[in-house]
Design a protein around this motif. Structure first.
Motif, PDB file in Angstrom:
ATOM      1  N   GLY A  92       2.591   7.326  -6.030  1.00 28.50           N
ATOM      2  CA  GLY A  92       1.864   6.065  -5.943  1.00 28.50           C
ATOM      3  C   GLY A  92       2.687   4.904  -5.430  1.00 28.50           C
ATOM      4  N   ALA A  93       3.982   5.105  -5.221  1.00 27.89           N
ATOM      5  CA  ALA A  93       4.832   4.040  -4.691  1.00 27.89           C
ATOM      6  C   ALA A  93       4.753   4.039  -3.167  1.00 27.89           C
ATOM      7  CB  ALA A  93       6.277   4.264  -5.134  1.00 27.89           C
ATOM      8  N   ALA A  94       5.097   2.921  -2.548  1.00 25.56           N
ATOM      9  CA  ALA A  94       5.111   2.860  -1.093  1.00 25.56           C
ATOM     10  C   ALA A  94       6.160   3.828  -0.564  1.00 25.56           C
ATOM     11  CB  ALA A  94       5.419   1.443  -0.633  1.00 25.56           C
ATOM     12  N   GLY A  95       5.870   4.493   0.554  1.00 25.97           N
ATOM     13  CA  GLY A  95       6.855   5.390   1.146  1.00 25.97           C
ATOM     14  C   GLY A  95       6.241   6.419   2.068  1.00 25.97           C
ATOM     15  N   PHE A  96       7.098   7.307   2.550  1.00 23.60           N
ATOM     16  CA  PHE A  96       6.739   8.356   3.491  1.00 23.60           C
ATOM     17  C   PHE A  96       7.717   9.490   3.265  1.00 23.60           C
ATOM     18  CE2 PHE A  96       6.885  10.678   7.422  1.00 23.60           C
ATOM     19  CZ  PHE A  96       5.706  10.423   8.106  1.00 23.60           C
ATOM     20  N   ARG A 108      -7.797   3.723   2.844  1.00 23.27           N
ATOM     21  CA  ARG A 108      -7.453   2.893   4.004  1.00 23.27           C
ATOM     22  C   ARG A 108      -8.100   1.525   3.831  1.00 23.27           C
ATOM     23  NH1 ARG A 108      -9.116   2.923  10.262  1.00 23.27           N
ATOM     24  NH2 ARG A 108      -7.803   1.168  10.812  1.00 23.27           N
ATOM     25  N   THR A 109      -7.256   0.521   3.781  1.00 26.68           N
ATOM     26  CA  THR A 109      -7.715  -0.862   3.750  1.00 26.68           C
ATOM     27  C   THR A 109      -7.053  -1.584   4.927  1.00 26.68           C
ATOM     28  OG1 THR A 109      -5.893  -1.672   2.370  1.00 26.68           O
ATOM     29  CG2 THR A 109      -7.834  -0.784   1.214  1.00 26.68           C
ATOM     30  N   ASP A 110      -7.325  -2.856   5.080  1.00 32.33           N
ATOM     31  CA  ASP A 110      -6.690  -3.621   6.152  1.00 32.33           C
ATOM     32  C   ASP A 110      -5.187  -3.752   5.950  1.00 32.33           C
ATOM     33  OD1 ASP A 110      -9.088  -3.976   7.433  1.00 32.33           O
ATOM     34  OD2 ASP A 110      -9.447  -5.975   6.601  1.00 32.33           O
ATOM     35  N   SER A 111      -4.713  -3.574   4.708  1.00 30.88           N
ATOM     36  CA  SER A 111      -3.291  -3.780   4.426  1.00 30.88           C
ATOM     37  C   SER A 111      -2.537  -2.537   3.952  1.00 30.88           C
ATOM     38  CB  SER A 111      -3.129  -4.885   3.376  1.00 30.88           C
ATOM     39  OG  SER A 111      -3.778  -4.494   2.179  1.00 30.88           O
ATOM     40  N   ASN A 112      -3.223  -1.392   3.739  1.00 32.19           N
ATOM     41  CA  ASN A 112      -2.562  -0.213   3.182  1.00 32.19           C
ATOM     42  C   ASN A 112      -3.264   1.064   3.634  1.00 32.19           C
ATOM     43  OD1 ASN A 112      -2.577   1.822   0.597  1.00 32.19           O
ATOM     44  ND2 ASN A 112      -0.587   0.874   0.921  1.00 32.19           N
ATOM     45  N   ILE A 113      -2.465   2.109   3.881  1.00 35.04           N
ATOM     46  CA  ILE A 113      -3.000   3.438   4.204  1.00 35.04           C
ATOM     47  C   ILE A 113      -2.248   4.455   3.357  1.00 35.04           C
ATOM     48  CG2 ILE A 113      -3.391   5.167   5.996  1.00 35.04           C
ATOM     49  CD1 ILE A 113      -3.280   2.891   8.046  1.00 35.04           C
ATOM     50  N   GLN A 114      -2.992   5.366   2.715  1.00 35.22           N
ATOM     51  CA  GLN A 114      -2.403   6.414   1.886  1.00 35.22           C
ATOM     52  C   GLN A 114      -2.987   7.747   2.286  1.00 35.22           C
ATOM     53  OE1 GLN A 114      -2.877   5.580  -2.311  1.00 35.22           O
ATOM     54  NE2 GLN A 114      -2.529   3.395  -1.990  1.00 35.22           N
ATOM     55  N   GLY A 115      -2.186   8.808   2.148  1.00 34.41           N
ATOM     56  CA  GLY A 115      -2.712  10.133   2.435  1.00 34.41           C
ATOM     57  C   GLY A 115      -1.651  11.207   2.456  1.00 34.41           C
ATOM     58  N   THR A 116      -2.057  12.379   2.971  1.00 33.73           N
ATOM     59  CA  THR A 116      -1.194  13.553   3.058  1.00 33.73           C
ATOM     60  C   THR A 116      -1.359  14.189   4.435  1.00 33.73           C
ATOM     61  OG1 THR A 116      -2.920  14.975   2.132  1.00 33.73           O
ATOM     62  CG2 THR A 116      -1.343  14.017   0.574  1.00 33.73           C
ATOM     63  N   PHE A 117      -0.387  15.023   4.818  1.00 31.51           N
ATOM     64  CA  PHE A 117      -0.490  15.695   6.113  1.00 31.51           C
ATOM     65  C   PHE A 117       0.403  16.922   6.180  1.00 31.51           C
ATOM     66  CE2 PHE A 117       3.122  12.910   6.532  1.00 31.51           C
ATOM     67  CZ  PHE A 117       4.011  13.566   7.362  1.00 31.51           C
ATOM     68  N   SER A 118       0.108  17.785   7.138  1.00 33.99           N
ATOM     69  CA  SER A 118       0.966  18.907   7.516  1.00 33.99           C
ATOM     70  C   SER A 118       0.652  19.216   8.981  1.00 33.99           C
ATOM     71  CB  SER A 118       0.722  20.134   6.635  1.00 33.99           C
ATOM     72  OG  SER A 118      -0.598  20.587   6.790  1.00 33.99           O
ATOM     73  N   LEU A 119       1.657  19.669   9.710  1.00 31.34           N
ATOM     74  CA  LEU A 119       1.443  19.930  11.134  1.00 31.34           C
ATOM     75  C   LEU A 119       2.571  20.755  11.716  1.00 31.34           C
ATOM     76  CD1 LEU A 119       3.318  17.820  13.202  1.00 31.34           C
ATOM     77  CD2 LEU A 119       2.037  16.240  11.778  1.00 31.34           C
ATOM     78  N   SER A 141       3.407  13.178   2.733  1.00 30.05           N
ATOM     79  CA  SER A 141       2.623  12.173   2.031  1.00 30.05           C
ATOM     80  C   SER A 141       3.105  10.788   2.463  1.00 30.05           C
ATOM     81  CB  SER A 141       2.722  12.333   0.519  1.00 30.05           C
ATOM     82  OG  SER A 141       4.050  12.192   0.075  1.00 30.05           O
ATOM     83  N   PHE A 142       2.199   9.841   2.400  1.00 37.97           N
ATOM     84  CA  PHE A 142       2.531   8.469   2.782  1.00 37.97           C
ATOM     85  C   PHE A 142       1.681   7.494   1.996  1.00 37.97           C
ATOM     86  CE2 PHE A 142      -0.473  10.313   5.744  1.00 37.97           C
ATOM     87  CZ  PHE A 142      -1.523   9.413   5.726  1.00 37.97           C
TER      88      PHE A 142
END
Length: 158
Positions: A35-39, A124-135, A152-153
């Motif tokens: 839940g903290a900011a990061g990538f 996703r808001t105007d000031s924050n994006i959160q989610g997960t990915f793999s590729l 995760s981001f």
């Protein structure tokens, strides 16, 4: 043509990111899964936790996209995921259209060259994006690839 397009995108992306870097507390990379900011993401099974993480409301050289970034300022390694501005919350394929680019160990990789994956935007808001990915991303020759898993981001939008 694909290699030239990718090289152009990566060049503009690198210049934009490196000239715009300033270390602020909301750029520093704690654990986004908690839940903290990061990538963070595993690249070929090894942890990649860059020291800068953020999103740009417009992808460099293409106003129709926004992008999510993780940048390691010590190595200049970068992972970027670009999605159309119309992409809100949901799961999206990563391919040649919703694409990912990365520079890792001074080598460039992209899904434009034939890689694939998925990204899930959970908020996703105007000031924050959160989610997960793999590729999986491929180099311009099509012979080398990088597999990114457990991504995760939780990033602020600039």
């Amino acid at each position: 043509m694909k290699a030239f397009k990718l090289l152009t995108i990566l060049s503009v992306l690198s210049i934009t990111i490196l000239t715009g870097c300033s270390k602020k507390n909301d750029d520093v990379n704690p654990d986004p899964a908690a839940g903290a900011a990061g990538f963070k993401v595993k690249v070929d099974g090894k942890e990649y936790a860059p020291d800068f993480s953020y999103a740009l409301a417009s992808f460099p050289a293409n106003d129709l996209y926004y992008a999510i970034y993780g940048l390691d300022s010590k190595t200049n390694d970068i992972v970027a995921i670009a999605l159309p501005k119309t992409a809100k919350e949901g799961t999206f394929a990563i391919n040649a259209e919703n694409f990912a680019v990365m520079t890792f160990n001074k080598q460039d990789f992209s899904t434009i060259n034939g890689g694939s994956g998925s990204v899930t935007i959970t908020k996703r808001t105007d000031s924050n994006i959160q989610g997960t990915f793999s590729l999986t991303a491929v180099d311009a020759t099509g012979t080398l690839k990088r597999t990114l898993t457990d991504g995760s981001f939780n990033v602020n939008v600039r």
